[in-house]
Design a protein around this motif. Structure first.
Motif, mmCIF file in Angstrom:
data_model
loop_
_atom_site.group_PDB
_atom_site.id
_atom_site.type_symbol
_atom_site.label_atom_id
_atom_site.label_comp_id
_atom_site.label_asym_id
_atom_site.label_seq_id
_atom_site.Cartn_x
_atom_site.Cartn_y
_atom_site.Cartn_z
ATOM 1 N N ASN A 1 0.826 -1.205 0.000
ATOM 2 C CA ASN A 1 0.000 0.000 0.000
ATOM 3 C C ASN A 1 0.865 1.261 0.000
ATOM 4 N N PHE A 2 2.091 1.118 -0.495
ATOM 5 C CA PHE A 2 2.936 2.273 -0.787
ATOM 6 C C PHE A 2 2.920 2.526 -2.293
ATOM 7 N N VAL A 3 3.208 1.481 -3.066
ATOM 8 C CA VAL A 3 2.967 1.493 -4.510
ATOM 9 C C VAL A 3 1.879 0.447 -4.749
ATOM 10 N N PRO A 4 0.660 0.871 -5.011
ATOM 11 C CA PRO A 4 -0.461 -0.071 -5.059
ATOM 12 C C PRO A 4 -0.300 -1.118 -6.161
ATOM 13 N N THR A 5 -0.867 -2.278 -5.907
ATOM 14 C CA THR A 5 -0.699 -3.416 -6.801
ATOM 15 C C THR A 5 -1.276 -3.155 -8.192
ATOM 16 N N TYR A 6 -2.295 -2.303 -8.282
ATOM 17 C CA TYR A 6 -2.873 -2.058 -9.611
ATOM 18 C C TYR A 6 -1.855 -1.433 -10.566
ATOM 19 N N MET A 7 -0.823 -0.777 -10.010
ATOM 20 C CA MET A 7 0.178 -0.164 -10.887
ATOM 21 C C MET A 7 0.975 -1.219 -11.647
ATOM 22 N N VAL A 8 1.338 -2.336 -10.980
ATOM 23 C CA VAL A 8 2.083 -3.373 -11.687
ATOM 24 C C VAL A 8 1.200 -4.043 -12.736
ATOM 25 N N GLU A 9 -0.080 -4.157 -12.457
ATOM 26 C CA GLU A 9 -0.991 -4.753 -13.427
ATOM 27 C C GLU A 9 -1.085 -3.879 -14.687
ATOM 28 N N GLU A 10 -1.121 -2.561 -14.490
ATOM 29 C CA GLU A 10 -1.159 -1.653 -15.636
ATOM 30 C C GLU A 10 0.145 -1.709 -16.428
ATOM 31 N N CYS A 11 1.267 -1.796 -15.717
ATOM 32 C CA CYS A 11 2.568 -1.861 -16.396
ATOM 33 C C CYS A 11 2.707 -3.171 -17.170
ATOM 34 N N PHE A 12 2.305 -4.262 -16.545
ATOM 35 C CA PHE A 12 2.392 -5.565 -17.202
ATOM 36 C C PHE A 12 1.524 -5.583 -18.457
ATOM 37 N N GLU A 13 0.324 -5.050 -18.359
ATOM 38 C CA GLU A 13 -0.586 -5.015 -19.502
ATOM 39 C C GLU A 13 -0.010 -4.168 -20.628
ATOM 40 N N ALA A 14 0.662 -3.065 -20.278
ATOM 41 C CA ALA A 14 1.212 -2.159 -21.295
ATOM 42 C C ALA A 14 2.448 -2.728 -21.973
ATOM 43 N N CYS A 15 3.161 -3.614 -21.304
ATOM 44 C CA CYS A 15 4.448 -4.109 -21.807
ATOM 45 C C CYS A 15 4.270 -4.865 -23.127
ATOM 46 N N ALA A 16 5.035 -4.458 -24.134
ATOM 47 C CA ALA A 16 4.904 -5.052 -25.474
ATOM 48 C C ALA A 16 5.757 -6.297 -25.658
ATOM 49 N N SER A 17 6.583 -6.621 -24.682
ATOM 50 C CA SER A 17 7.461 -7.777 -24.821
ATOM 51 C C SER A 17 6.658 -9.066 -24.965
ATOM 52 N N GLU A 18 7.120 -9.938 -25.837
ATOM 53 C CA GLU A 18 6.474 -11.240 -25.996
ATOM 54 C C GLU A 18 6.865 -12.198 -24.869
ATOM 55 N N ASP A 19 7.910 -11.848 -24.150
ATOM 56 C CA ASP A 19 8.414 -12.680 -23.058
ATOM 57 C C ASP A 19 8.265 -11.882 -21.765
ATOM 58 N N LYS A 20 7.129 -12.034 -21.116
ATOM 59 C CA LYS A 20 6.898 -11.298 -19.881
ATOM 60 C C LYS A 20 6.146 -12.173 -18.889
ATOM 61 N N GLN A 21 6.385 -11.932 -17.617
ATOM 62 C CA GLN A 21 5.779 -12.723 -16.555
ATOM 63 C C GLN A 21 5.444 -11.813 -15.388
ATOM 64 N N LEU A 22 4.304 -12.049 -14.761
ATOM 65 C CA LEU A 22 3.869 -11.282 -13.589
ATOM 66 C C LEU A 22 3.708 -12.221 -12.402
ATOM 67 N N ILE A 23 4.363 -11.882 -11.286
ATOM 68 C CA ILE A 23 4.244 -12.655 -10.053
ATOM 69 C C ILE A 23 3.850 -11.708 -8.928
ATOM 70 N N ILE A 24 2.740 -12.007 -8.265
ATOM 71 C CA ILE A 24 2.307 -11.232 -7.105
ATOM 72 C C ILE A 24 2.391 -12.142 -5.878
ATOM 73 N N TYR A 25 3.186 -11.724 -4.902
ATOM 74 C CA TYR A 25 3.326 -12.456 -3.644
ATOM 75 C C TYR A 25 2.279 -11.922 -2.673
ATOM 76 N N ASP A 26 1.256 -12.715 -2.441
ATOM 77 C CA ASP A 26 0.013 -12.241 -1.844
ATOM 78 C C ASP A 26 0.179 -11.488 -0.525
ATOM 79 N N SER A 27 1.009 -11.981 0.385
ATOM 80 C CA SER A 27 1.072 -11.415 1.736
ATOM 81 C C SER A 27 2.152 -10.358 1.911
ATOM 82 N N ALA A 28 2.881 -10.029 0.861
ATOM 83 C CA ALA A 28 4.021 -9.123 0.993
ATOM 84 C C ALA A 28 3.604 -7.664 0.874
ATOM 85 N N ARG A 29 4.225 -6.824 1.707
ATOM 86 C CA ARG A 29 4.091 -5.374 1.577
ATOM 87 C C ARG A 29 5.165 -4.863 0.616
ATOM 88 N N HIS A 30 5.415 -3.568 0.659
ATOM 89 C CA HIS A 30 6.282 -2.916 -0.323
ATOM 90 C C HIS A 30 7.723 -3.416 -0.230
#
Length: 321
Positions: free
Chosen positions: A266-295
């Motif tokens: 809740n310092f850099v909200p998780t929705y920001m990484v989702e927006e960045c991942f969605e915007a990324c044009a790379s064909e080789d990309k991976q998103l990992i969210i560690y559920d219980s972790a803070r910033h």
């Protein structure tokens, strides 16, 4: 009576403007030149878990162990505005030419941000290079560049590593503001041996981050405060915090990318990484969210899995033809 209402309305408007300007100025001063954080016995707060003290203890022990075991080569870059900034190069004794370049975040330094990762990087057979940003931890510079200036300096760090290993490969690895710095540099004219990046808890834009923190911390309308801060950064620092957008840069990158974020950040909200991942044009990309972790605490909460994810990516990308 109408005249009185007009006077009161005008006074209220002036008061609101003065209040907004005052808060914007205090926010500007705090974020441009933040107080030194407590690293020995930090207290749990809004943005970090109760076990932040344990993470700090582990980090300080890792720093002491590194100082006892290794002597990194201290190197420097010279910024376009005349600053001299230090970096630390842990060159693997196995003769590897491949380097993981670590780019730290806001109001910290490379030792504290990556102390617990240096040994794992070296043990996997890679060189480890630690970047140090302007202003923080006593480095030269009266203010931070919020990643906007640092993305240009990143190119100088890459050139420095290439002077040691011109035929080696580089993976960029950043946390928080360092992660945003890497994302925002991902569409720049980087050398061909930069073969991928890992970003952990990076933000979309500095402006978005100001708006989020203003709303979540101060509980006041965020747009006028963020706009006020932007007026001040443009006037005093020649920095427009709206212009450098991770999403826009990522639309133009083909670099393999690993996106990491804490599910309770809740310092850099998780929705920001989702927006960045969605915007990324790379064909080789991976998103990992560690559920219980803070910033930037995923490594402390999920140590074994975090390192596995990092080095599975690094090994695959370094060995990719």
């Amino acid at each position: 009576m109408k005249k009185i209402y007009k006077v009161l309305a005008a006074a209220g408007a002036v008061g609101a403007v003065a209040y907004t300007a005052g808060v914007a100025f205090l926010t500007y001063k705090t974020f441009v030149s933040p107080p030194e954080p407590e690293r020995e016995e930090p207290k749990a707060g809004k943005f970090y878990d109760d076990d932040i003290a344990d993470a700090a203890k582990e980090t300080n022990e890792a720093i002491a162990a590194l100082e006892e075991k290794y002597t990194p080569e201290e190197v420097y870059i010279y910024t376009d505005d005349g600053l001299t900034l230090p970096g630390y190069f842990y060159i693997n004794e196995n003769g590897s030419k491949n380097t993981i370049m670590c780019v730290h975040g806001y109001n910290t330094n490379s030792d504290f941000a990556f102390a617990t990762m240096v040994e794992p990087i070296l043990s996997r057979g890679y060189n480890c290079f630690l970047v140090n940003h302007r202003h923080f931890n006593g480095n030269e510079g009266k203010f931070t560049g919020f990643g906007i200036l640092e993305k240009n300096e990143l190119i100088k760090w890459i050139e420095l590593v290439n002077s040691y290993f011109p035929d080696g490969k580089i993976i960029l690895y950043g946390t928080s503001m360092g992660a945003a710095t890497i994302m925002q540099a991902s569409d720049q004219d980087l050398t061909e041996n930069v073969v991928g990046f890992i970003e952990d808890c990076g933000f979309t834009t500095c402006y978005d981050e100001f708006r989020f923190l203003t709303k979540s911390v101060l509980h006041i309308p965020s747009k006028p405060i963020a706009d006020g801060v932007n007026v001040l950064t443009k006037a005093f620092l020649d920095i427009d915090i709206k212009t450098s957008d991770s999403r826009e840069a990522l639309k133009n990158t083909s670099l393999p990318a690993l996106f990491i974020h804490g599910g309770r950040d809740n310092f850099v909200p998780t929705y920001m990484v989702e927006e960045c991942f969605e915007a990324c044009a790379s064909e080789d990309k991976q998103l990992i969210i560690y559920d219980s972790a803070r910033h930037v605490h995923s490594h402390f909460k999920y140590k074994e899995q975090y390192e596995k994810d990092i080095f599975d990516f690094a090994e695959r990308i370094f060995n990719k033809e």
